[in-house]
Design an enzyme around this catalytic site. Structure first.
Site, PDB file in Angstrom:
ATOM      1  N   LYS A 178      75.878 -55.642  18.503  1.00 50.61           N
ATOM      2  CA  LYS A 178      75.365 -55.339  19.912  1.00 50.61           C
ATOM      3  C   LYS A 178      75.240 -56.855  20.493  1.00 50.61           C
ATOM      4  O   LYS A 178      75.794 -57.072  21.393  1.00 50.61           O
ATOM      5  CB  LYS A 178      74.027 -54.488  19.892  1.00 50.61           C
ATOM      6  CG  LYS A 178      73.497 -54.893  21.223  1.00 50.61           C
ATOM      7  CD  LYS A 178      71.784 -53.890  21.159  1.00 50.61           C
ATOM      8  CE  LYS A 178      70.765 -54.721  20.505  1.00 50.61           C
ATOM      9  NZ  LYS A 178      70.370 -56.153  21.323  1.00 50.61           N
ATOM     10  N   ASN A 179      74.612 -57.809  19.786  1.00 50.33           N
ATOM     11  CA  ASN A 179      74.286 -59.086  20.126  1.00 50.33           C
ATOM     12  C   ASN A 179      75.367 -59.915  20.200  1.00 50.33           C
ATOM     13  O   ASN A 179      75.414 -60.849  20.946  1.00 50.33           O
ATOM     14  CB  ASN A 179      73.259 -59.709  19.456  1.00 50.33           C
ATOM     15  CG  ASN A 179      71.727 -58.979  19.532  1.00 50.33           C
ATOM     16  OD1 ASN A 179      71.701 -58.073  20.522  1.00 50.33           O
ATOM     17  ND2 ASN A 179      70.810 -59.141  18.812  1.00 50.33           N
ATOM     18  N   CYS A 186      58.572 -59.208  28.816  1.00 46.79           N
ATOM     19  CA  CYS A 186      59.289 -58.516  27.765  1.00 46.79           C
ATOM     20  C   CYS A 186      58.163 -57.910  26.717  1.00 46.79           C
ATOM     21  O   CYS A 186      57.418 -58.872  26.629  1.00 46.79           O
ATOM     22  CB  CYS A 186      60.256 -59.136  27.235  1.00 46.79           C
ATOM     23  SG  CYS A 186      60.995 -58.579  25.734  1.00 46.79           S
ATOM     24  N   ARG A 226      59.393 -64.627  26.745  1.00 47.06           N
ATOM     25  CA  ARG A 226      60.797 -64.799  26.804  1.00 47.06           C
ATOM     26  C   ARG A 226      61.483 -65.668  27.936  1.00 47.06           C
ATOM     27  O   ARG A 226      62.233 -64.944  28.732  1.00 47.06           O
ATOM     28  CB  ARG A 226      61.582 -63.631  26.578  1.00 47.06           C
ATOM     29  CG  ARG A 226      61.242 -62.804  25.256  1.00 47.06           C
ATOM     30  CD  ARG A 226      62.213 -61.789  24.924  1.00 47.06           C
ATOM     31  NE  ARG A 226      63.323 -62.148  24.296  1.00 47.06           N
ATOM     32  CZ  ARG A 226      64.118 -61.078  23.714  1.00 47.06           C
ATOM     33  NH1 ARG A 226      63.741 -60.115  23.643  1.00 47.06           N
ATOM     34  NH2 ARG A 226      65.077 -61.564  23.178  1.00 47.06           N
ATOM     35  N   ASP A 238      64.682 -60.541  13.891  1.00 43.73           N
ATOM     36  CA  ASP A 238      65.016 -59.061  14.000  1.00 43.73           C
ATOM     37  C   ASP A 238      65.050 -58.192  12.726  1.00 43.73           C
ATOM     38  O   ASP A 238      65.425 -57.061  12.905  1.00 43.73           O
ATOM     39  CB  ASP A 238      66.472 -59.042  14.696  1.00 43.73           C
ATOM     40  CG  ASP A 238      66.431 -59.540  16.032  1.00 43.73           C
ATOM     41  OD1 ASP A 238      65.450 -59.616  16.606  1.00 43.73           O
ATOM     42  OD2 ASP A 238      67.582 -59.442  16.797  1.00 43.73           O
ATOM     43  N   ARG A 244      68.567 -47.956  21.878  1.00 46.58           N
ATOM     44  CA  ARG A 244      69.567 -49.221  22.281  1.00 46.58           C
ATOM     45  C   ARG A 244      70.189 -50.147  21.370  1.00 46.58           C
ATOM     46  O   ARG A 244      70.802 -50.986  21.677  1.00 46.58           O
ATOM     47  CB  ARG A 244      68.135 -50.028  23.128  1.00 46.58           C
ATOM     48  CG  ARG A 244      67.676 -49.763  24.533  1.00 46.58           C
ATOM     49  CD  ARG A 244      66.790 -50.574  24.902  1.00 46.58           C
ATOM     50  NE  ARG A 244      67.069 -52.125  24.584  1.00 46.58           N
ATOM     51  CZ  ARG A 244      66.251 -52.971  24.246  1.00 46.58           C
ATOM     52  NH1 ARG A 244      64.715 -52.850  23.964  1.00 46.58           N
ATOM     53  NH2 ARG A 244      66.745 -54.254  23.959  1.00 46.58           N
TER      54      ARG A 244
HETATM   55  C1  UD1 Z   1      68.755 -63.218  20.700  1.00 47.92           C
HETATM   56  C2  UD1 Z   1      68.771 -61.864  20.299  1.00 47.92           C
HETATM   57  C3  UD1 Z   1      67.506 -61.205  19.704  1.00 47.92           C
HETATM   58  C4  UD1 Z   1      67.209 -62.142  18.512  1.00 47.92           C
HETATM   59  C5  UD1 Z   1      66.876 -63.504  19.195  1.00 47.92           C
HETATM   60  C6  UD1 Z   1      66.439 -64.563  18.160  1.00 47.92           C
HETATM   61  C7  UD1 Z   1      70.511 -61.078  21.919  1.00 47.92           C
HETATM   62  C8  UD1 Z   1      70.945 -60.198  22.951  1.00 47.92           C
HETATM   63  N1  UD1 Z   1      69.212 -61.168  21.398  1.00 47.92           N
HETATM   64  O1  UD1 Z   1      67.832 -63.197  22.020  1.00 47.92           O
HETATM   65  O2  UD1 Z   1      67.827 -59.952  19.121  1.00 47.92           O
HETATM   66  O3  UD1 Z   1      65.744 -61.788  18.189  1.00 47.92           O
HETATM   67  O4  UD1 Z   1      68.276 -64.169  19.731  1.00 47.92           O
HETATM   68  O5  UD1 Z   1      67.569 -64.469  17.034  1.00 47.92           O
HETATM   69  O6  UD1 Z   1      71.395 -61.927  21.451  1.00 47.92           O
HETATM   70  N2  UD1 Z   1      63.202 -69.397  24.721  1.00 47.92           N
HETATM   71  C9  UD1 Z   1      62.829 -70.431  25.651  1.00 47.92           C
HETATM   72  N3  UD1 Z   1      63.445 -70.783  26.662  1.00 47.92           N
HETATM   73  C10 UD1 Z   1      64.831 -70.198  26.889  1.00 47.92           C
HETATM   74  C11 UD1 Z   1      65.220 -69.270  26.184  1.00 47.92           C
HETATM   75  C12 UD1 Z   1      64.546 -68.926  24.861  1.00 47.92           C
HETATM   76  O7  UD1 Z   1      61.474 -70.859  25.437  1.00 47.92           O
HETATM   77  O8  UD1 Z   1      65.280 -70.449  27.879  1.00 47.92           O
HETATM   78  C13 UD1 Z   1      62.509 -69.296  23.392  1.00 47.92           C
HETATM   79  C14 UD1 Z   1      62.050 -67.734  23.326  1.00 47.92           C
HETATM   80  O9  UD1 Z   1      61.162 -67.392  24.094  1.00 47.92           O
HETATM   81  C15 UD1 Z   1      61.748 -67.350  21.907  1.00 47.92           C
HETATM   82  C16 UD1 Z   1      62.863 -68.590  21.279  1.00 47.92           C
HETATM   83  O10 UD1 Z   1      63.387 -69.237  22.531  1.00 47.92           O
HETATM   84  O11 UD1 Z   1      60.534 -68.011  21.408  1.00 47.92           O
HETATM   85  C17 UD1 Z   1      64.210 -67.641  20.915  1.00 47.92           C
HETATM   86  O12 UD1 Z   1      64.847 -67.261  21.800  1.00 47.92           O
HETATM   87  P1  UD1 Z   1      66.481 -67.123  21.814  1.00 47.92           P
HETATM   88  O13 UD1 Z   1      67.004 -67.465  20.469  1.00 47.92           O
HETATM   89  O14 UD1 Z   1      66.886 -67.475  23.244  1.00 47.92           O
HETATM   90  O15 UD1 Z   1      66.454 -65.561  21.948  1.00 47.92           O
HETATM   91  P2  UD1 Z   1      67.435 -64.416  22.845  1.00 47.92           P
HETATM   92  O16 UD1 Z   1      68.708 -65.099  22.937  1.00 47.92           O
HETATM   93  O17 UD1 Z   1      66.815 -63.921  23.969  1.00 47.92           O
END
Ligand code: UD1
Length: 428
Positions: free
Chosen positions: A22-23, A116, A121, A304, A397
């Site tokens: 999915k991701n 969320c 996030r 995850d 989901r």
């Molecule tokens: C993706 C995965 C999710 C997984 C996560 C970490 C998808 C659709 N989802 O989520 O299942 O748990 O990677 O492996 O691929 N952060 C910031 N600012 C930003 C973006 C992120 O501070 O602009 C922080 C987030 O709050 C979090 C950390 O970075 O604490 C990791 O987030 P991120 O790696 O971006 O996760 P996702 O891409 O949202």
């Protein structure tokens, strides 16, 4: 309201086919906005989140359809610049469209994804990355508006190796003028899959899977058909379910190299894990040994997977510690596991799990996708029946055909929506 009833004291036995990731599929489908023409994707899981990104593409004027058997067809011509609010609030990953829309139209107007269940996030790193490529960013009436006639390559240092931000910058940089270097990039397998898709479509990307990714902008991308990688989290979830129930499960269609941390931890917990040419076999062994787990960006232990391991360790012989370093607020399932008889205490961003001999079935609530998976594993171990209340369809989901796959492994369970058999009502 969706309710899943699982009969406990199960022992999972048999084979299970792992679905596509999915991701990986979500950003790749969003990346089609960058090109013109028709692409067919294979090994795409038929999940609610995938349907949501397909709806997003359609709302942007793109033809997109799930055509069965894991295939999604996307046909891109012109693209609108504004993403609908309902879809971004439904699924945070819809935000992925921001970079590609900006590149296509010089302007993108995307609703800010709200808070969320698993933490605040934010999207600051996505936006910082786009700014480094020359985009102007402003917030207005709950929308993020990004503008740039033509992006230009630049250096982007990510304060944290965010998966989503790495993907946003990588997609935007493919058609920028000049070279972009992403430092402290995420190294997850899903990043490599997105890079491979973009490369197959004509992009020039080096270093995906390492912490420095270099993207040399090209003039256009062309349509290409592409198979999605297997879902490492779905695979990990079935592996833990086998371990927790003293089962014997063979997983087909897995990428072993994406599962190293999970395999090591399962072995430490006492399970037998055999890597075979066509898949992975997991045999659960009692007693379950306690573990120390710290979630980290890839290749570290995946955030995850921590909830599913918590279900396993709830019945370990001794005390385990799980520390969460990636997201805040990822322990909401703990109270539900405790309602089933687990003895878990939270201390800041760590859970201290004192193993108990047995869990007992109870009505519990799935608070997010992986929490739902953890409760399903706990239910398989427990004495009696567990009713998992999943008002938001979290499990649907993230897990394709979970009910059928569990049934195939010998589990006795029912899946109901408002009292009717969910299977008869269709997946969505
Ligand atoms: C993706 C995965 C999710 C997984 C996560 C970490 C998808 C659709 N989802 O989520 O299942 O748990 O990677 O492996 O691929 N952060 C910031 N600012 C930003 C973006 C992120 O501070 O602009 C922080 C987030 O709050 C979090 C950390 O970075 O604490 C990791 O987030 P991120 O790696 O971006 O996760 P996702 O891409 O949202």
């Amino acid at each position: 309201m969706r309710k899943i009833y699982i009969k406990g004291k199960a022992t999972l036995k048999g084979e299970v086919q792992i679905s596509g990731s999915k991701n990986a599929a979500l950003p790749i489908l969003a990346a089609t906005i960058l090109l013109k023409g028709e692409c067919t994707f294979t090994n795409v899981p038929h999940l609610l989140d995938i349907i949501t990104i397909i709806r997003m593409l359609r709302a942007l004027g793109i033809k997109a359809e799930y055509i069965g058997k894991g295939r999604v067809k996307v046909s891109v011509n012109n693209v609108k610049h504004m993403a609908p609010y309902e879809l971004v609030t439904k699924m945070r990953a819809s935000f992925f469209v921001i970079g590609p829309i900006l590149v296509r139209n010089g302007l993108a107007k995307i609703p800010l994804p709200g808070g969320c269940a698993i933490g605040s996030r934010p999207v600051n790193l996505h936006l910082k990355g786009l700014e480094a490529l020359g985009a102007k960013v402003k917030m207005e009436h709950g929308f993020v508006i990004v503008q740039a006639d033509k992006l230009r390559g630049g250096k982007v240092y990510l304060d944290f190796p965010s998966v989503g931000a790495t993907e946003t910058v990588m997609m935007a940089a493919t058609l920028a003028s000049g070279t972009t270097v992403i430092e402290n990039a995420a190294k997850e397998p899903e990043i490599i899959d997105l890079a491979n898709f973009l490369i197959a479509a004509g992009a020039k990307i080096k270093g995906a899977g390492t912490e420095i990714i270099e993207i040399e902008g090209v003039g256009t991308l062309h349509a290409v058909d592409y198979p999605i990688i297997p879902d490492r989290i779905e695979a990990g979830t079935f592996m833990v379910a086998a371990a927790a129930t003293s089962g014997d499960v063979f997983l087909k269609g897995v990428a072993v190299e994406h599962l190293e941390a999970v395999i090591q931890k399962l072995k430490e917990a006492g399970s037998e894990v055999q890597v075979e040419p066509s898949g992975i076999r997991v045999k659960g062994r009692k007693p379950i040994k306690p573990l120390d787990i710290k979630t980290l960006p890839f290749p570290g232990f995946p955030t995850d997977m921590q909830a599913q391991f918590a279900a396993l360790l709830a019945c370990a012989e001794g005390t385990s510690v799980i520390s969460e370093t990636v997201f805040e607020n990822r322990f909401m399932y703990v109270h539900e596991l405790n309602r089933m008889g687990a003895n878990i205490r939270l201390e800041g961003q760590s859970a201290i799990l004192h193993g108990v001999p047995e869990l007992s079935g109870a009505p519990v609530m799935a608070t997010d996708l992986r929490a739902g998976a953890a409760l399903a594993i706990a239910a398989l171990m427990a004495e009696g029946e567990t009713e998992i209340i999943d008002t938001e369809n979290h499990i649907a989901r993230g897990y394709e055909n979970l009910i059928e796959k569990f049934k195939g492994l010998g589990v006795s369970l029912k899946d109901q929506i408002n009292g009717s058999d969910a299977e008869k009502l269709g997946p969505f």
